[in-house]
Design an enzyme around this catalytic site. Structure first.
Site, short mmCIF file in Angstrom:
data_model
loop_
_atom_site.label_atom_id
_atom_site.label_comp_id
_atom_site.label_asym_id
_atom_site.label_seq_id
_atom_site.Cartn_x
_atom_site.Cartn_y
_atom_site.Cartn_z
N TRP A 102 1.67 -25.59 9.18
CA TRP A 102 1.41 -24.51 8.21
C TRP A 102 1.99 -23.19 8.67
O TRP A 102 2.54 -22.44 7.86
CB TRP A 102 -0.08 -24.41 7.90
CG TRP A 102 -0.53 -25.58 7.08
CD1 TRP A 102 -1.36 -26.59 7.48
CD2 TRP A 102 -0.11 -25.91 5.75
NE1 TRP A 102 -1.48 -27.51 6.46
CE2 TRP A 102 -0.73 -27.13 5.41
CE3 TRP A 102 0.75 -25.31 4.82
CZ2 TRP A 102 -0.53 -27.76 4.16
CZ3 TRP A 102 0.95 -25.92 3.58
CH2 TRP A 102 0.31 -27.12 3.27
N ASP A 172 -3.88 -16.79 8.29
CA ASP A 172 -4.06 -17.83 7.26
C ASP A 172 -5.30 -18.64 7.64
O ASP A 172 -5.23 -19.54 8.46
CB ASP A 172 -2.82 -18.72 7.21
CG ASP A 172 -3.02 -19.92 6.27
OD1 ASP A 172 -4.09 -20.03 5.63
OD2 ASP A 172 -2.10 -20.76 6.18
N LYS A 196 -11.18 -25.79 0.63
CA LYS A 196 -11.84 -26.41 1.79
C LYS A 196 -13.27 -25.87 1.91
O LYS A 196 -14.21 -26.56 1.53
CB LYS A 196 -11.02 -26.18 3.06
CG LYS A 196 -9.65 -26.89 3.00
CD LYS A 196 -8.59 -25.97 3.43
CE LYS A 196 -7.16 -26.42 3.36
NZ LYS A 196 -6.74 -27.70 2.93
N1 PMP Z 1 -2.30 -23.07 5.05
C1 PMP Z 1 -3.15 -23.97 5.55
C2 PMP Z 1 -3.70 -23.77 6.93
C3 PMP Z 1 -3.51 -25.09 4.79
O1 PMP Z 1 -4.34 -26.01 5.28
C4 PMP Z 1 -2.98 -25.25 3.50
C5 PMP Z 1 -3.36 -26.39 2.59
N2 PMP Z 1 -3.87 -27.48 3.12
C6 PMP Z 1 -2.08 -24.28 3.03
C7 PMP Z 1 -1.79 -23.20 3.83
C8 PMP Z 1 -1.48 -24.39 1.67
O2 PMP Z 1 -2.45 -24.05 0.78
P1 PMP Z 1 -2.25 -24.12 -0.80
O3 PMP Z 1 -2.10 -25.56 -1.13
O4 PMP Z 1 -3.50 -23.49 -1.29
O5 PMP Z 1 -1.03 -23.34 -1.12
#
Ligand code: PMP
Length: 360
Positions: A102, A172, A196
């Site tokens: 991520w 994040d 989550k």
């Molecule tokens: N950052 C992290 C740490 C995540 O776990 C996720 C999704 N699992 C995201 C970003 C992406 O999030 P979204 O699908 O809401 O764009």
């Protein structure tokens, strides 16, 4: 009715009490003869829901008044792009700590719009460890320093906010928000997709120190500008009203559990139990360096990947769902967010022991 024990990484399990409440609210919300999904976001009734959700979140996280709270759309992924666009001028650099999938995605999106620099990269450990802070290259002129406190896929968590000097710290927190107490004042901005620990997908939280709202370069369209969203009460356009309402119910539920202090203790206990079971066995393994093991997402492998299919099938029969690891790492992953209780984790541990006994 039979509810399973749901280890989904996200969208993840929601509290049963919240689902029951929403179910009873849906046809006739507050005696209005309509559901919350069928009223204007500008109605008095919905504004009350929106304001109460924000007040409860501020209370839960101890968010100081000089921080704006925004209820947005676009997911955490959209913030990967909006953060550099809003917080850095076109000629400014931005710093990123790479700890897994991520943070790498966030870095890549930032690189599309600004000069993004890598402060440190966990690649040498295949992202199972985080480089020592003393070795990070922090640029004091960078517009901000970005990191991912919890890597949802790799299960790597940085348990204390790092020191970024005077450079605003951007986090994040998609998969760790509300899982324990944090000191919001240490951060320039915190953001998280809701799916989550907050509520259903479709809602994204951004908490930003108000002075940073002023940084947006001239010419940025309003819909991409945090300042405009903050000033417009996150209602520049129609917000995801149902997700916002549901997040409000989750915040109330969390308060009833004793807030982030109590849930944090439970989260630590759950993670400690599961890591102990993994470490005590020669059959299961978790690759993450101990100081950086996540409380929320616990990947583990079996003695041989040939057993993965049988493990998953038998787990499902036992009501233990969504344990398959992310396709990029394989094996298993147990996501144990706030809604997972100690008994759920114990059931998984007992199942793992029995599977090892019959297959080890
Ligand atoms: N950052 C992290 C740490 C995540 O776990 C996720 C999704 N699992 C995201 C970003 C992406 O999030 P979204 O699908 O809401 O764009």
């Amino acid at each position: 009715m039979s509810r399973v024990i749901n280890f989904s990484a996200g969208p993840a399990a929601l509290p049963l009490e919240v689902l029951e409440r929403a179910k009873s609210d849906i046809p006739d919300w507050q005696g209005s003869g309509m559901s919350v999904m069928e009223v204007s976001h500008r109605s008095k009734a919905f504004i009350a829901v929106a304001e109460e959700a924000e007040a409860d979140l501020r209370d839960l996280m101890g968010i100081p008044d000089d921080y704006a709270v925004m209820f947005l759309q676009g997911g955490a992924t959209q913030q990967f792009a909006l953060l550099p666009m809003n917080l850095a001028q076109p000629d400014q650099t931005v710093d990123y700590l790479l700890t897994g999938s991520w943070s790498k995605k966030a870095f890549k999106e930032a690189s599309a719009v600004r000069k993004a620099q890598i402060a440190a990269d966990g690649v040498d450990s295949n992202y199972t460890d985080v480089p020592e802070q003393s070795a990070w290259k922090l640029d004091s002129n960078a517009a901000y320093f970005h990191y991912t406190p919890n890597e949802t896929i790799g299960g790597v968590e940085i348990h204390e906010p790092p020191q970024a000097g005077d450079v605003p710290l951007i986090a994040d927190m998609s998969s760790t928000i509300l899982s324990r107490p944090i000191d919001v004042s240490k951060f320039g901005a915190i953001y998280a997709g809701a799916q989550k620990n907050i509520g259903p997908a479709g809602l994204t939280l951004v908490i930003m120190r108000r002075d940073l709202l002023e940084r947006a370069p001239a010419g940025l369209p309003n819909i991409l500008k945090y300042k405009a969203h903050a000033e417009g009460g996150s209602m520049l356009n129609t917000p995801p009203t149902f997700a916002w309402y549901l997040a409000g119910l989750v915040f109330k539920w969390l308060k009833e559990q004793g807030g982030v202090t109590a849930i944090g203790e439970q989260n630590k206990q759950k993670a400690t139990m599961l890591y102990k079971a993994i470490d005590d066995s020669a059959f299961y393994a978790n690759p993450v360096a101990k100081p950086y093991r996540s409380w929320m997402n616990i990947p583990f492998t079996l003695a041989t990947p040939e057993l993965d299919g049988a493990f998953l099938a038998q787990a499902e029969t036992a009501g233990l769902m969504n344990l398959k690891g992310h396709r990029s790492v394989g094996g298993m992953r147990a996501s144990i967010y706030n809604v997972m209780n100690v008994a759920g984790v114990q059931t998984l541990i007992d199942f793992m022991a029995e599977f090892e006994r019959t297959n080890g």
